[in-house]
Design an enzyme around this catalytic site. Sequence first.
Site, mmCIF file in Angstrom:
data_model
loop_
_atom_site.group_PDB
_atom_site.id
_atom_site.type_symbol
_atom_site.label_atom_id
_atom_site.label_comp_id
_atom_site.label_asym_id
_atom_site.label_seq_id
_atom_site.Cartn_x
_atom_site.Cartn_y
_atom_site.Cartn_z
ATOM 1 N N HIS A 217 43.061 22.748 81.435
ATOM 2 C CA HIS A 217 44.368 22.133 81.139
ATOM 3 C C HIS A 217 44.484 20.702 81.702
ATOM 4 O O HIS A 217 45.153 20.434 82.685
ATOM 5 C CB HIS A 217 45.547 22.998 81.545
ATOM 6 C CG HIS A 217 45.495 23.676 82.892
ATOM 7 N ND1 HIS A 217 45.170 23.025 84.057
ATOM 8 C CD2 HIS A 217 45.779 24.955 83.231
ATOM 9 C CE1 HIS A 217 45.242 23.876 85.061
ATOM 10 N NE2 HIS A 217 45.619 25.055 84.583
ATOM 11 N N ASP A 275 47.577 28.532 77.552
ATOM 12 C CA ASP A 275 47.908 28.910 78.933
ATOM 13 C C ASP A 275 49.179 29.765 78.924
ATOM 14 O O ASP A 275 49.999 29.705 79.841
ATOM 15 C CB ASP A 275 48.091 27.678 79.824
ATOM 16 C CG ASP A 275 48.050 28.011 81.313
ATOM 17 O OD1 ASP A 275 47.615 29.124 81.663
ATOM 18 O OD2 ASP A 275 48.472 27.171 82.123
#
Length: 388
Positions: A217, A275
């Site tokens: 991320h 996520d």
Amino acid sequence: MPQTLQARSLVTASQTIQHPTVTISADGIITKIEPDSAPKTATNTLAATFFDIHTHGGAGHDFMEATPEVFRKLGGFLASHGVGHYLPTTVTASVDRTLTSLEGIAKEIERSSGSDWDAKHARPVGIHLEGPFISHAKRGVHPPAQILPPDIGLFDRFQQAAAGHIRLITIAPEIPGALDLIHHCAQQGVRVSIGHSNATAAEARAGIEAGARSATHTFNAMRPLDHREPGVLGVALDEDALYAELICDGVHVAPELVRLWLKAKGPHHGILVTDSMAAAGMPDGEYTLGTFKVHVADGRALAADDLARGKQTLAGSVLTLDRAVANLQRFTGAPLDVAVRLASNNPAILLGLGDTIDGIQSGKPANFNIFNQTGELEGTMLSGRLVQ
């Protein structure tokens, strides 16, 4: 019965085929792809189903629960948003809790390859181990008491519990012992992603030299960019061969930086992920990520304990991958073929699964996402059966 699909275009890993007709056998296998055979009035676009390599859950459940019931519910939820394959992702927890979760997840991965698997459900094809080998300084919401120093022996215990199904692991390369663990994982064929890291540029490059191949991320839980010390973020954007995840929800990363990320990583090394946590697809309220409470409101998932102390710490997302693909097009102006490859082809190549997961060719399962002429997902087919 055999069936055919016709479309304006078909996006494969390497090309876009115009006006194709796809013939599918009764058992859901592609038997023929004929270009320039569909009516020129067709408006739909066909592409590979998505591959989410970083998802903690959704539909009110967390993959750490690791029960057959949870996998059935989440497999259907993910498929309804265009996902054909995924890596259930762990979060830092006690060693015993992690081992138990890995055992349960491994059983579901192995069951998914059997003949009794419901074709309308996304398939788990490996595990992403996020934590416990991360930085305290950039832990995000990972519980500090459970973060551990990199340990080859402990990783091997995790991999044994997972029956060898750990395919991706997030590690902070600056922690003592991390480089040895990165090298060990890489030697076993486990892809290593740099993340939850306060690494300097030199420490990040050392992680890449040891075998890291991706960044977790990008922008989030990383040392911020500085013009004299670019840090892990600068290396993630600058290193051409490094893949880089992005949570494209407009909450984790501003649109300006989504555009910068796409310019830096290009169409071949950017990876869209969610996520996502248990609240994805659910109304606002209180949920859990692993073992801790998360408050969800207005599209933001925040650690409840931090929020009570006046601090806002993002705790995963409520994003779905179809929205990530739509957001990328909206934020950057990227064409649909680029956006879908970032969510299907690129993650498969990173993990060495390009020929099995996103292979649109004769002899492969008929797994397709169907997009309308405005680039929005309007249907998903898994093994020749419509999911929605």
